[in-house]
Design a protein around this motif. Structure first.
Motif, PDB file in Angstrom:
ATOM      1  N   GLY A 231       0.352  38.912  31.588  1.00  0.00           N
ATOM      2  CA  GLY A 231      -0.159  40.249  31.296  1.00  0.00           C
ATOM      3  C   GLY A 231      -0.532  40.489  29.850  1.00  0.00           C
ATOM      4  N   SER A 232      -0.208  39.566  28.951  1.00  0.00           N
ATOM      5  CA  SER A 232      -0.459  39.798  27.525  1.00  0.00           C
ATOM      6  C   SER A 232      -1.945  39.896  27.215  1.00  0.00           C
ATOM      7  N   VAL A 233      -2.743  38.956  27.718  1.00  0.00           N
ATOM      8  CA  VAL A 233      -4.177  38.959  27.429  1.00  0.00           C
ATOM      9  C   VAL A 233      -4.840  40.191  28.043  1.00  0.00           C
ATOM     10  N   ALA A 234      -4.466  40.522  29.269  1.00  0.00           N
ATOM     11  CA  ALA A 234      -5.038  41.703  29.933  1.00  0.00           C
ATOM     12  C   ALA A 234      -4.697  42.983  29.168  1.00  0.00           C
ATOM     13  N   ALA A 235      -3.474  43.081  28.652  1.00  0.00           N
ATOM     14  CA  ALA A 235      -3.063  44.277  27.917  1.00  0.00           C
ATOM     15  C   ALA A 235      -3.855  44.416  26.617  1.00  0.00           C
ATOM     16  N   VAL A 236      -4.069  43.299  25.918  1.00  0.00           N
ATOM     17  CA  VAL A 236      -4.839  43.347  24.674  1.00  0.00           C
ATOM     18  C   VAL A 236      -6.296  43.690  24.973  1.00  0.00           C
ATOM     19  N   ALA A 237      -6.827  43.167  26.078  1.00  0.00           N
ATOM     20  CA  ALA A 237      -8.198  43.503  26.465  1.00  0.00           C
ATOM     21  C   ALA A 237      -8.337  44.996  26.717  1.00  0.00           C
ATOM     22  N   GLU A 238      -7.365  45.568  27.409  1.00  0.00           N
ATOM     23  CA  GLU A 238      -7.394  47.009  27.687  1.00  0.00           C
ATOM     24  C   GLU A 238      -7.332  47.812  26.389  1.00  0.00           C
ATOM     25  N   GLN A 239      -6.526  47.336  25.436  1.00  0.00           N
ATOM     26  CA  GLN A 239      -6.415  48.028  24.151  1.00  0.00           C
ATOM     27  C   GLN A 239      -7.744  48.003  23.403  1.00  0.00           C
ATOM     28  N   LEU A 240      -8.415  46.864  23.394  1.00  0.00           N
ATOM     29  CA  LEU A 240      -9.705  46.761  22.712  1.00  0.00           C
ATOM     30  C   LEU A 240     -10.741  47.675  23.362  1.00  0.00           C
ATOM     31  N   ARG A 241     -10.728  47.712  24.690  1.00  0.00           N
ATOM     32  CA  ARG A 241     -11.689  48.577  25.383  1.00  0.00           C
ATOM     33  C   ARG A 241     -11.408  50.058  25.116  1.00  0.00           C
ATOM     34  N   SER A 242     -10.128  50.392  25.032  1.00  0.00           N
ATOM     35  CA  SER A 242      -9.783  51.787  24.758  1.00  0.00           C
ATOM     36  C   SER A 242     -10.200  52.207  23.351  1.00  0.00           C
ATOM     37  N   GLU A 261      -2.976  23.322  32.059  1.00  0.00           N
ATOM     38  CA  GLU A 261      -4.244  23.460  32.758  1.00  0.00           C
ATOM     39  C   GLU A 261      -4.281  24.783  33.542  1.00  0.00           C
ATOM     40  N   GLY A 262      -5.390  25.467  33.445  1.00  0.00           N
ATOM     41  CA  GLY A 262      -5.578  26.704  34.200  1.00  0.00           C
ATOM     42  C   GLY A 262      -5.231  27.971  33.446  1.00  0.00           C
ATOM     43  N   LEU A 263      -4.528  27.853  32.309  1.00  0.00           N
ATOM     44  CA  LEU A 263      -4.125  29.058  31.566  1.00  0.00           C
ATOM     45  C   LEU A 263      -5.328  29.876  31.118  1.00  0.00           C
ATOM     46  N   LEU A 264      -6.327  29.220  30.568  1.00  0.00           N
ATOM     47  CA  LEU A 264      -7.490  29.929  30.045  1.00  0.00           C
ATOM     48  C   LEU A 264      -8.279  30.609  31.163  1.00  0.00           C
ATOM     49  N   ASP A 265      -8.477  29.894  32.255  1.00  0.00           N
ATOM     50  CA  ASP A 265      -9.225  30.475  33.370  1.00  0.00           C
ATOM     51  C   ASP A 265      -8.535  31.720  33.909  1.00  0.00           C
ATOM     52  N   THR A 266      -7.217  31.634  34.047  1.00  0.00           N
ATOM     53  CA  THR A 266      -6.459  32.788  34.546  1.00  0.00           C
ATOM     54  C   THR A 266      -6.562  33.970  33.608  1.00  0.00           C
ATOM     55  N   ALA A 267      -6.436  33.706  32.303  1.00  0.00           N
ATOM     56  CA  ALA A 267      -6.498  34.788  31.319  1.00  0.00           C
ATOM     57  C   ALA A 267      -7.870  35.454  31.315  1.00  0.00           C
ATOM     58  N   CYS A 268      -8.925  34.661  31.431  1.00  0.00           N
ATOM     59  CA  CYS A 268     -10.277  35.233  31.435  1.00  0.00           C
ATOM     60  C   CYS A 268     -10.508  36.113  32.655  1.00  0.00           C
ATOM     61  N   LYS A 269      -9.990  35.709  33.791  1.00  0.00           N
ATOM     62  CA  LYS A 269     -10.135  36.512  34.999  1.00  0.00           C
ATOM     63  C   LYS A 269      -9.377  37.832  34.867  1.00  0.00           C
ATOM     64  N   GLU A 270      -8.161  37.756  34.311  1.00  0.00           N
ATOM     65  CA  GLU A 270      -7.354  38.970  34.158  1.00  0.00           C
ATOM     66  C   GLU A 270      -7.990  39.949  33.173  1.00  0.00           C
ATOM     67  N   ALA A 271      -8.594  39.392  32.106  1.00  0.00           N
ATOM     68  CA  ALA A 271      -9.183  40.255  31.071  1.00  0.00           C
ATOM     69  C   ALA A 271     -10.643  40.559  31.340  1.00  0.00           C
ATOM     70  N   ASP A 272     -11.240  39.916  32.352  1.00  0.00           N
ATOM     71  CA  ASP A 272     -12.643  40.098  32.695  1.00  0.00           C
ATOM     72  C   ASP A 272     -13.533  39.856  31.477  1.00  0.00           C
ATOM     73  N   CYS A 273     -13.399  38.654  30.908  1.00  0.00           N
ATOM     74  CA  CYS A 273     -14.195  38.329  29.725  1.00  0.00           C
ATOM     75  C   CYS A 273     -14.547  36.842  29.728  1.00  0.00           C
TER      76      CYS A 273
END
Length: 306
Positions: A231-242, A261-273
Motif C-alpha cells: 500500500g505504500s506506493v498507492a498511498a504516495v500516488a494518492e497524495q501526489l494526485r491530491s 520479481e513482480g514488485l514493480l509491476d504490482t506497484a504500477c498497477k496499484e498506483a495506476d502509473c
C-alpha cells in the motif's frame, strides 16, 4: 618530401599541446596503490546471467576509473562450489585472502623482502543504491563467515549521480524531458514522480534525499515510497494526485538484482502509473563503486595516484 623544419609542401605541423600550469592543470589520473586490497562487489538477489553481466559491466567501468584495481564479484546467494559461475561472497573473500598470502610466500621464496601486510584483504562494496537493512546484515555475516580480513563499504547512495541516473531512465521511457534547458515538450512527461525502493525505512529516507535532487532537476513534485511495504506506493500516488499531479511515473531507486520479481509491476498497477527501468548498468555506478572503495580505505585522489 620533408625537411628538418617541417613538410616541404608548406602544410602546418601539428605540435604537442603544452600542459596547462597552475590551477587549470588537469590532475594526473588516479591508479590503485601497489598491494591495495581487492574490491569485491557484493551482488544481492538470486544469481542469474543478467545479474552477472550487470556486475561485470560495473566492475569494468570501475577498473577504467581506477587502473590497476583488483576487482572481484561475489553473490550474496551464490554457490560455495569451486569453479561456480556464481561464487558466493564468503568464498570469494576467502579466495582473495588465500591469494594474498600465496603471493607473499612466493615473493619470499624468490628472495624478496616482503613487508607485513597492512589493511584489509578486501573491501566489499554493496551493489545497492540505498541501505537495505536485511541485505547489509547478510553481507556482514558473509564477511564474518570468510577467512578474510575484509571491510564493508557504504552503499552507493544517496548521491547526485543516482538522481542523474533516475532522470536518464525516466527520459528514456518518455516520462521526463532529457534536458530542462531544451524547450520542447514531452507529451507523456509526468508531473509527479514516485521514487520507489526496497529495504525498510532507512532505505526510503535515502530514496527521499535522492528524490529531492531529482525534483530539482525536473521541477516537479517527487516523493519516496516503499515497494516492499503493501500500500505504500498507492498511498504516495494518492497524495501526489491530491496535491495536483495528474500524470504520475514511478522511478525505481534500484540497481536491479536486489528487487524481487513482480514488485514493480504490482506497484504500477496499484498506483495506476507508468514506470521507468531500474538503474541497471548506468555508467556512473562504476564511479560510485570506486568512490566507496576509496573512501573505505581513506584514499584521496593524490593517495590513489601513488
Amino acid at each position: 618530401m620533408s625537411s628538418p623544419t617541417g613538410p616541404a609542401n608548406g602544410l602546418p605541423v601539428r605540435m604537442p599541446r603544452p600542459r596547462p600550469a597552475g590551477r587549470h592543470r588537469r590532475p594526473e589520473p588516479a591508479v590503485a596503490p601497489e598491494g591495495a586490497p581487492a574490491l569485491v562487489l557484493a551482488v544481492p538477489g538470486a544469481p542469474s546471467a543478467a545479474s552477472r553481466g550487470l556486475a561485470e559491466e560495473i566492475v569494468s567501468i570501475g577498473r577504467s576509473e581506477l587502473p590497476g584495481l583488483e576487482a572481484r564479484i561475489g553473490f550474496l546467494e551464490g554457490d560455495d562450489a569451486e569453479g561456480s559461475e556464481f561464487p558466493a561472497l564468503s568464498r570469494v573473500l576467502s579466495s582473495v585472502a588465500g591469494e594474498r598470502i600465496a603471493r607473499a610466500e612466493f615473493a619470499r621464496a624468490a628472495g624478496h623482502e616482503v613487508p607485513a601486510p597492512t589493511g584489509p584483504d578486501a573491501v566489499v562494496v554493496p551493489l545497492l543504491a540505498g541501505p537495505d537493512a536485511d541485505l547489509l546484515r547478510r553481507m556482514r555475516q558473509a564477511v564474518m563467515d570468510s577467512s578474510a580480513a575484509a571491510e564493508l563499504a557504504e552503499v552507493l547512495g544517496p548521491h547526485p549521480l543516482l538522481a542523474e541516473g533516475l532522470h536518464v531512465r525516466l527520459s528514456e521511457a518518455g516520462l521526463a524531458r532529457a534536458d530542462r534547458a531544451r524547450l520542447f515538450t514531452v507529451t507523456t512527461a509526468a508531473d509527479g514522480i514516485i521514487v520507489a525502493t526496497t529495504g525498510g525505512p532507512e532505505a526510503v529516507q535515502a530514496a527521499a534525499v535522492t528524490g529531492m535532487l531529482l525534483a530539482a532537476r525536473l521541477a516537479v513534485p517527487v516523493k519516496a515510497a516503499a515497494l516492499d511495504q503493501e500500500g505504500s506506493v498507492a498511498a504516495v500516488a494518492e497524495q501526489l494526485r491530491s496535491e495536483g499531479s495528474t500524470l504520475l511515473a514511478l522511478a525505481p531507486y534500484l540497481i536491479g538484482p536486489e528487487a524481487a520479481e513482480g514488485l514493480l509491476d504490482t506497484a504500477c498497477k496499484e498506483a495506476d502509473c507508468a514506470a521507468a527501468e531500474v538503474l541497471g548498468a548506468y555508467s556512473a555506478l562504476g564511479k560510485l563503486v570506486v568512490n566507496q572503495y576509496s573512501a573505505a580505505l581513506g584514499l584521496t585522489q593524490g593517495a590513489a595516484a601513488h
